[in-house]
Scaffold this motif. Structure first.
Motif, mmCIF file in Angstrom:
data_model
loop_
_atom_site.group_PDB
_atom_site.id
_atom_site.type_symbol
_atom_site.label_atom_id
_atom_site.label_comp_id
_atom_site.label_asym_id
_atom_site.label_seq_id
_atom_site.Cartn_x
_atom_site.Cartn_y
_atom_site.Cartn_z
ATOM 1 N N VAL A 83 -1.652 7.829 -3.615
ATOM 2 C CA VAL A 83 -0.445 7.513 -2.334
ATOM 3 C C VAL A 83 -0.400 8.971 -2.599
ATOM 4 O O VAL A 83 0.134 9.783 -1.301
ATOM 5 C CB VAL A 83 0.134 6.506 -2.303
ATOM 6 N N ASP A 84 0.332 9.471 -3.291
ATOM 7 C CA ASP A 84 1.598 10.255 -3.707
ATOM 8 C C ASP A 84 0.121 11.908 -3.120
ATOM 9 O O ASP A 84 1.176 13.425 -2.444
ATOM 10 C CB ASP A 84 1.980 11.213 -4.531
ATOM 11 N N ALA A 85 -0.881 11.550 -3.047
ATOM 12 C CA ALA A 85 -1.924 13.126 -3.245
ATOM 13 C C ALA A 85 -1.735 13.778 -1.889
ATOM 14 O O ALA A 85 -1.333 13.134 -0.805
ATOM 15 C CB ALA A 85 -3.287 12.916 -3.446
ATOM 16 N N VAL A 89 -3.711 9.263 2.870
ATOM 17 C CA VAL A 89 -2.887 9.394 4.319
ATOM 18 C C VAL A 89 -2.367 9.577 4.489
ATOM 19 O O VAL A 89 -0.711 9.289 3.438
ATOM 20 C CB VAL A 89 -3.672 8.012 4.770
ATOM 21 N N ALA A 90 -1.289 9.573 5.696
ATOM 22 C CA ALA A 90 0.229 10.266 5.974
ATOM 23 C C ALA A 90 0.970 9.345 5.913
ATOM 24 O O ALA A 90 0.226 8.096 6.089
ATOM 25 C CB ALA A 90 0.653 11.196 6.397
ATOM 26 N N PHE A 91 1.930 8.684 4.916
ATOM 27 C CA PHE A 91 2.566 7.494 5.450
ATOM 28 C C PHE A 91 3.178 6.680 5.936
ATOM 29 O O PHE A 91 2.654 5.442 6.076
ATOM 30 C CB PHE A 91 3.708 8.022 3.986
ATOM 31 N N PRO A 92 3.266 7.470 6.969
ATOM 32 C CA PRO A 92 3.940 7.391 8.286
ATOM 33 C C PRO A 92 2.752 6.040 9.567
ATOM 34 O O PRO A 92 3.386 5.056 10.140
ATOM 35 C CB PRO A 92 4.881 8.530 9.325
ATOM 36 N N HIS A 93 2.097 6.778 8.823
ATOM 37 C CA HIS A 93 0.657 6.092 9.301
ATOM 38 C C HIS A 93 0.383 4.922 9.538
ATOM 39 O O HIS A 93 0.080 3.870 9.860
ATOM 40 C CB HIS A 93 -1.145 7.254 9.279
ATOM 41 N N PHE A 94 0.726 4.257 8.347
ATOM 42 C CA PHE A 94 0.451 2.894 7.492
ATOM 43 C C PHE A 94 1.694 1.935 8.275
ATOM 44 O O PHE A 94 2.463 2.440 8.537
ATOM 45 C CB PHE A 94 0.949 2.689 6.041
ATOM 46 N N LYS A 103 7.237 0.630 -1.130
ATOM 47 C CA LYS A 103 7.914 0.552 -1.459
ATOM 48 C C LYS A 103 9.297 0.436 -2.489
ATOM 49 O O LYS A 103 9.931 0.710 -3.900
ATOM 50 C CB LYS A 103 9.136 1.172 -0.776
ATOM 51 N N PHE A 104 9.083 -0.709 -2.478
ATOM 52 C CA PHE A 104 9.397 -2.038 -3.471
ATOM 53 C C PHE A 104 9.003 -2.206 -4.760
ATOM 54 O O PHE A 104 10.101 -2.079 -5.903
ATOM 55 C CB PHE A 104 9.237 -3.580 -2.848
ATOM 56 N N PHE A 105 7.833 -1.926 -4.466
ATOM 57 C CA PHE A 105 7.039 -1.830 -6.312
ATOM 58 C C PHE A 105 7.283 -1.041 -6.330
ATOM 59 O O PHE A 105 7.517 -0.982 -8.465
ATOM 60 C CB PHE A 105 5.389 -2.506 -5.624
ATOM 61 N N VAL A 106 7.200 0.175 -6.187
ATOM 62 C CA VAL A 106 7.224 1.700 -6.403
ATOM 63 C C VAL A 106 9.058 2.336 -6.958
ATOM 64 O O VAL A 106 9.311 2.516 -8.038
ATOM 65 C CB VAL A 106 6.965 2.276 -5.518
ATOM 66 N N GLY A 107 9.855 1.194 -6.329
ATOM 67 C CA GLY A 107 11.044 1.197 -6.888
ATOM 68 C C GLY A 107 11.327 0.065 -8.040
ATOM 69 O O GLY A 107 11.982 1.048 -8.928
ATOM 70 N N ARG A 108 10.910 -0.380 -8.136
ATOM 71 C CA ARG A 108 10.432 -1.577 -9.528
ATOM 72 C C ARG A 108 9.894 -0.764 -10.686
ATOM 73 O O ARG A 108 10.759 -0.782 -11.518
ATOM 74 C CB ARG A 108 10.292 -2.763 -8.922
ATOM 75 N N LEU A 109 9.550 -0.019 -11.050
ATOM 76 C CA LEU A 109 8.567 0.595 -11.413
ATOM 77 C C LEU A 109 9.025 2.068 -11.782
ATOM 78 O O LEU A 109 9.964 1.854 -12.992
ATOM 79 C CB LEU A 109 7.485 1.329 -10.620
#
Length: 295
Positions: A83-85, A89-94, A103-109
């Motif tokens: 996803v960071d590559a 797809v550019a993140f704002p497009h989702f 972001k919630f799951f990445v924050g928990r990680l």
């Protein structure tokens, strides 16, 4: 379809466990994860259908849910790298919902990895971009964001915020202990809510908030010392901090206190340095204790 596959796999595993047949392994959720990974790879092809690529983040979020359920969090690292590559797809497009969930799951990680500044950034994004009408989701985000902000940003939640999201029972006593520097109240609150914090997966993080309590107590010791010895207001004998902790029922000695203060300085909670020879902590004359913010 992605969500249905995961739900069906969870139901199948539950049915297998309920049947009690040890010959049948409840591995349907794991298999579902393998299938979803294949779907993710197919949808993420650069030359593929652009509409399909916009589904990739939703697949990633479903895989996150599976890996958290199976406690195979190491598998999440690969997905985050993809996803960071730059080619992703550019993140704002989702869609906003998919971005918030990610972001919630990445924050928990990040919390599990003890990267608390990153955790604050990701969880703050999730909370700020979660629609105000989505009460349950915002409350879930706050369960993790509140302790992260206390530890990483010296920020306390307002009473109104805790009451609005029914989290006063979780954090009010902790907040009060941090504000007053009461080690005893902190330990009591931690014991009372231990089962709750363990179930949420934040007990180790909550234990780390002890440093915020130490910070506030050291500040109170400094203020009393400054009144008694204004000419040496920034040179606080460590034995005074030992006495303050012992007065609260905390068994300690000078060596442990020196270690506590050193960690406070190292982590940026206090500005100053320790004079081991003199047995004092020499505090900065300008804002030795960064201001605690309320949000």
């Amino acid at each position: 379809m992605v969500s249905n596959l995961r739900h069906c796999a969870e139901l199948a595993d539950s049915a297998i466990k309920a049947a009690g047949d040890e010959r049948v392994k409840p591995d349907k959720l794991e298999n579902a994860g393998n299938h979803l990974m294949s779907c993710f790879s197919a949808a993420n092809r650069p030359q593929g259908d652009p509409d399909k690529r916009l589904a990739t983040l939703r697949i990633v979020n479903s895989l996150f849910r599976i890996y958290f359920k199976l406690n195979t969090l190491r598998n999440c690292k690969y997905l985050i790298r993809v996803v960071d590559a730059k080619k992703f797809v550019a993140f704002p497009h989702f869609q906003a919902g998919d971005r918030v969930t990610y972001k919630f799951f990445v924050g928990r990680l990040a919390v599990f990895d003890e990267n608390f500044d990153e955790a604050n950034d990701h969880l703050s994004y999730a909370f700020d971009h979660c629609h105000p009408s989505h009460y349950t989701q915002r409350r879930l985000i706050l369960k993790y964001l509140v302790p992260v902000k206390i530890f990483a940003k010296q920020s306390l939640p307002s009473d109104a915020l805790l009451q609005k999201y029914d989290l006063a029972g979780w954090y009010s006593a902790i907040k009060e202990a941090v504000k007053t520097g009461s080690v005893g109240k902190f330990e009591e609150a931690l014991r009372e809510k231990m089962a709750l914090f363990v179930q949420a997966g934040i007990f180790l993080l909550m234990e780390k908030l002890r440093v915020a309590v130490y910070r506030r107590l050291l500040k109170r010791v400094k203020l009393i010392h400054a009144e008694m010895r204004p000419e040496k207001a920034v040179q606080v004998p460590l034995r005074y901090f030992v006495g303050a902790l012992q007065w609260q029922g905390y068994v300690t000695d000078l060596d442990e206190v020196e270690c506590i203060v050193a960690n406070l300085i190292y982590n940026g909670h206090v500005k100053g340095y320790i004079s081991h020879k003199s047995g004092v902590v020499v505090l900065s004359k300008k804002e030795p204790f960064p201001a605690m913010k309320i949000y």
